[in-house]
Design a protein around this motif. Structure first.
Motif, PDB file in Angstrom:
ATOM      1  N   LEU A  87       0.828  -1.211   0.000  1.00 47.84           N
ATOM      2  CA  LEU A  87       0.000   0.000   0.000  1.00 47.84           C
ATOM      3  C   LEU A  87       0.864   1.263   0.000  1.00 47.84           C
ATOM      4  CD1 LEU A  87      -2.883  -1.000   2.446  1.00 47.84           C
ATOM      5  CD2 LEU A  87      -3.051  -0.613  -0.023  1.00 47.84           C
ATOM      6  N   ARG A  90       1.978   2.083  -3.439  1.00 53.14           N
ATOM      7  CA  ARG A  90       0.953   2.497  -4.386  1.00 53.14           C
ATOM      8  C   ARG A  90       0.276   3.807  -4.009  1.00 53.14           C
ATOM      9  NH1 ARG A  90      -2.719  -2.469  -4.451  1.00 53.14           N
ATOM     10  NH2 ARG A  90      -3.838  -1.273  -6.000  1.00 53.14           N
ATOM     11  N   THR A  91       0.306   4.148  -2.719  1.00 53.50           N
ATOM     12  CA  THR A  91      -0.451   5.326  -2.305  1.00 53.50           C
ATOM     13  C   THR A  91       0.459   6.491  -1.947  1.00 53.50           C
ATOM     14  OG1 THR A  91      -0.434   4.739   0.042  1.00 53.50           O
ATOM     15  CG2 THR A  91      -2.213   3.827  -1.302  1.00 53.50           C
ATOM     16  N   PHE A 230      -7.125   7.287  -3.506  1.00 48.68           N
ATOM     17  CA  PHE A 230      -7.011   6.599  -2.224  1.00 48.68           C
ATOM     18  C   PHE A 230      -7.576   7.534  -1.161  1.00 48.68           C
ATOM     19  CE2 PHE A 230      -4.593   4.589   1.326  1.00 48.68           C
ATOM     20  CZ  PHE A 230      -5.097   3.310   1.152  1.00 48.68           C
ATOM     21  N   ASN A 233      -5.927   9.732   1.463  1.00 47.53           N
ATOM     22  CA  ASN A 233      -5.106  10.868   1.043  1.00 47.53           C
ATOM     23  C   ASN A 233      -5.914  12.163   0.989  1.00 47.53           C
ATOM     24  OD1 ASN A 233      -2.808   9.367   0.898  1.00 47.53           O
ATOM     25  ND2 ASN A 233      -2.902   9.039  -1.331  1.00 47.53           N
TER      26      ASN A 233
END
Lengths: 395, 395
Positions: A87, A90-91, A230, A233
Motif C-alpha cells: 500500500l 501504491r499510495t 485513495f 489521502n
C-alpha cells in the motif's frame, strides 16, 4: 422463542441468491447453454498461478503448527507487513502494519467497523445509492440505522445536496464503495474532494468526527488505467475495508482487512474498537494459511483482459441499441436503466427469455437492473440478440 | 465517538494472552528453555498427515474457481454430508446435512447460536463454572446477559441446586462445555440425564423451550476410551457447537459447525435464525478450501499419545506432592487448586520461577489455576521440581 430479525435474515434469501438458485433449476430443465446467468458477482477468472504456488509451497514446506495455528487477533505480522509495504508503494503515504487488522473478508471488515462506531440506537450510517444491499443488515448490527442517499442516476457520482441533507448529529459514518457494486462507477478525485470538504464542514458543525468507511473490494478492478483515488489521502477520518475476493479470485477464502488512517485523532482507540467488535462477533483470527498466502502475494495483480473484453462487448452493444447506462470504469457490473423504467418488470421479462439479471430495487435504484459480466464471453454473445428483442418489445 | 464496550474488548487483552505475551518477553531475556509456558490452549501436535495430503491434493488438482469460490452460506454440501455421515456412525442417530451450518470455528458457532436466541435485553444465558471466559462477551452480543452458576469444585460436574435457582422466565439457554476448558472434566451420562430432566421440567414450568448450547471443541480429546455422551441423545432442544481446531490441530483455520437437533420443535426456524445471525455478523461462508479438506478428513481422529503422556505425568506427580485437582478425562488442561487457596497469588508465585499458569478467576473459580499441557513433555519434566518448591513454600 428466537430472534425474529435473525430468523428473517436467515430464512429469506437475497433477491440475487434467489435468482441464482432459480437459474440452477432452469439449467437442469432446459440445458446449461440456454440459460444466461448474469446474477452473481462471482469471479470468473481463476486465482493467479502465484496464489496456487504459494498455497502448495506453504503446505508442503512450512511447519504445520505454524501454518494452521492461531495468529494474533489482528493478523500475522508478516502478512500485515507485506500489505502495508504494498500500500505504501501504491499510495505514496506511510502505512504501518499496526494500522491493519486482518479480517475474514470485506463483510467482516464492515461489520467490525460499524460495530466499533455504533454508540446507541440513535447512531446513523449513510449509504449512497446504488449500494450493496447487505449494508443494511450490517449497519443495524449494533442497533444503529442505515439512511440511504438517492442516486445521481446520470453518472452515479454523489448527489451532494441530498447527502448534505441526510447528515445530522447522529451521523457516524458514510459508507462509500468505489469502484461501485452495482454501477461499476469509480468516484472521481473531484467527488472525493467534495466529499472530504463536506464531511470536514459537518464534523466541525457537529463538533465530532464523521467517518468514511471506504468499502474497496473492487479497488484493483479498473479498466482504463485510471487511478482510484485513495480516500485516506483526502480525508483523515477514513477506515478502509478491503477484500482479496475479487482481485485474487478467492471469495470463498474470506480474507481482507480494515486499515485505520493513522492521521486520525485517537486512531489507536478506533483501531482497538474495531478489534473489540470483531472479537465480540467471534472472529478469533482470519484463516491462517490464507494469511500466509497473502504475505507472499500482496503484490500480485489480477489479469483483467477477460473482464475488460466482456465490459466492452456488453456496454458497446447494449448502448448501440438504445440502452442507457453510465460507462463502468471498474468492478464487473453494468447497471442498466430498464427501457420501461421499471427494473423489476424488466428483470421479469428477461427471465422469460432465461436471462437472469437482478432488479435494482435492492440497490436503491428501482428503475435499473444489474448485469454481472464476470461470466463466459461466449454466454454474453449468445445472450445479446435476446437483449435486442427485449429492447424492441418496448418500442 | 466510538463504542466503549468494543474499545474495552479490543484494548484489554485477556489474562491468558497477557501472560503469553509476558512469556515471550521473558524467553528473550532468560532463554526459551528457562521459561515454562502453560498458558495457551494451542495444540502441540501437528495436524494429521491426511490433512496435509488433502490440502495439497485439492490445491494441485481441483478447479481453482471451485476451490476458492463462495460456498453457500450454510457450507459446501459435500462437507456437510461428510460430517453428517461421520456423526451418524458415532452417535447412532439420524443427522441430516441440512441440520449442519458450517462456521468459522466454534467461536462463530457460539455467537451465531446466541444471536439467534437473544430476544431482548432481558434474555439470559447461563454458563457453569469453570467456563471459557469469552462466553461473557459472546453472551452479550445481542444485548443479553450471562449468568454464572458456581462450580462443583470437588469433581467439576454440575451444581444442580445452584443451576436450578439460576433459571427463570428469561433463561434462553445453558452453555455447557464437556470435555471442559479449563477443568478437563467430561460430564458423565448421569450429569447429562439430570440436566435434561431439570431443563424439561423448567421448560414446562415456563411454557417455553430452554435450550442447551453444547460447546464441544474437545469432544475427540478423551483419554480413557470413555464415551462422551452425545447431548442430543438426551435432550431435544440442543444445539451443538463444534470446531476442528483441537481435534485436527488447526485452530488458525477457523472451521467448525453448528448442528441443530432435528427433533426440536420448529428446528428449521432455529436453524434459519442461526444462519441469519451469522449473516448479520458478516460471516459470508466458512473458508472454502478448508471446507473441502474437512469433506475428506471428517473421519480422521487425532493421535492423543503425547497429550495423554503429558496428562499422566503432570497429574500423577502434582497430586503425589499434595496438589488437588479433579482428574481430567479430556481436553488438555489441568485445573489445580492453589495451595494457598488463591489462584492469582499462586500464579504470581509461579511467575517468579518463570512458570506461566493462568489464575482461575476468569474461569469463575478464583481458588484455582489452569495448566495447559499441550506442550513439550520435556518442558513439563523440567518444570516439575519447581512445582515441588511452590508447594513446599506454602508448608
Amino acid at each position: 422463542m428466537i430472534n425474529e430479525k435473525a430468523y428473517k435474515l436467515g430464512s429469506q434469501r437475497s433477491a440475487i441468491r434467489e435468482l441464482f438458485e432459480y437459474g440452477k433449476t432452469r439449467m437442469a430443465a432446459v440445458g446449461k447453454e440456454n440459460v444466461y446467468d448474469f446474477s452473481l458477482g462471482n469471479p470468473s477468472i481463476p486465482a493467479p498461478e502465484a496464489v496456487k504456488e504459494a498455497f502448495l509451497d506453504i503446505v508442503a514446506n512450512d511447519a504445520p503448527l505454524a501454518v494452521h495455528g492461531y495468529t494474533s487477533a489482528q493478523g500475522d505480522e508478516a502478512t500485515r507487513r507485506a500489505i502495508a509495504e504494498n500500500l505504501e508503494k501504491r499510495t505514496g503515504r506511510k502505512i504501518s502494519p499496526q494500522a491493519l487488522y486482518i479480517t475474514c473478508g470485506a463483510a467482516a471488515a464492515l461489520t467490525s467497523c460499524i460495530g466499533a462506531l455504533t454508540i446507541s440506537s440513535d447512531t446513523e450510517f449513510i449509504a449512497i445509492a446504488p449500494f450493496f444491499p447487505e449494508y443494511r443488515c450490517f449497519a443495524e448490527i449494533g442497533g444503529g440505522k442505515l439512511k440511504v442517499v438517492p442516486a445521481d442516476e446520470e453518472n452515479f457520482q454523489i448527489n451532494f445536496e441530498a447527502l448534505e441533507q441526510s447528515i445530522n448529529q447522529n451521523t457516524q459514518a458514510i459508507i462509500i464503495n468505489s469502484p461501485n457494486n452495482p454501477s461499476g462507477t469509480v468516484y472521481t478525485e473531484e467527488t472525493i474532494k467534495k466529499l472530504a470538504e463536506l464531511l470536514t464542514k459537518k464534523s466541525e458543525e457537529y463538533q465530532k468526527p464523521i467517518f468514511i468507511i471506504s468499502d474497496e473490494p473492487y479497488r484493483e478492478l479498473v479498466y482504463n488505467g485510471q487511478a482510484v483515488p485513495f480516500v485516506m489521502n483526502y480525508y483523515k477520518n477514513t477506515l478502509v475495508c478491503y477484500s482479496y475476493s475479487k482481485s485474487l479470485s478467492m471469495p470463498g477464502e474470506r480474507i481482507g482487512y480494515v486499515l485505520v488512517n493513522e492521521d486520525m485523532d485517537d486512531w489507536k482507540m478506533v483501531y482497538d474498537a474495531v478489534a473489540g467488535a470483531a472479537r465480540s462477533f467471534g472472529y478469533v483470527c482470519a484463516p491462517s494459511l490464507v494469511q500466509r498466502v497473502i504475505a507472499r502475494c500482496a503484490d500480485v495483480m489480477p489479469d483483467l483482459t477477460t473482464y475488460k473484453e466482456n465490459r466492452d462487448l456488453l456496454y458497446d452493444t447494449l448502448t448501440s441499441w438504445g440502452y442507457f447506462c453510465a460507462k463502468p470504469d471498474g468492478a464487473f457490473y453494468l447497471f442498466v436503466r430498464a427501457p420501461e423504467g421499471d427494473g423489476a418488470a424488466f428483470s421479469e421479462r428477461a427471465k422469460k427469455k432465461d436471462i437472469l439479471i437482478v432488479g435494482g430495487a435492492g440497490f436503491g435504484c428501482p428503475a435499473f437492473v444489474r448485469l454481472s459480466y464476470c461470466v463466459d464471453t461466449d454466454m454474453i454473445k449468445r445472450a445479446l440478440p435476446l437483449f435486442k428483442e427485449l429492447m424492441e418489445e418496448t418500442k
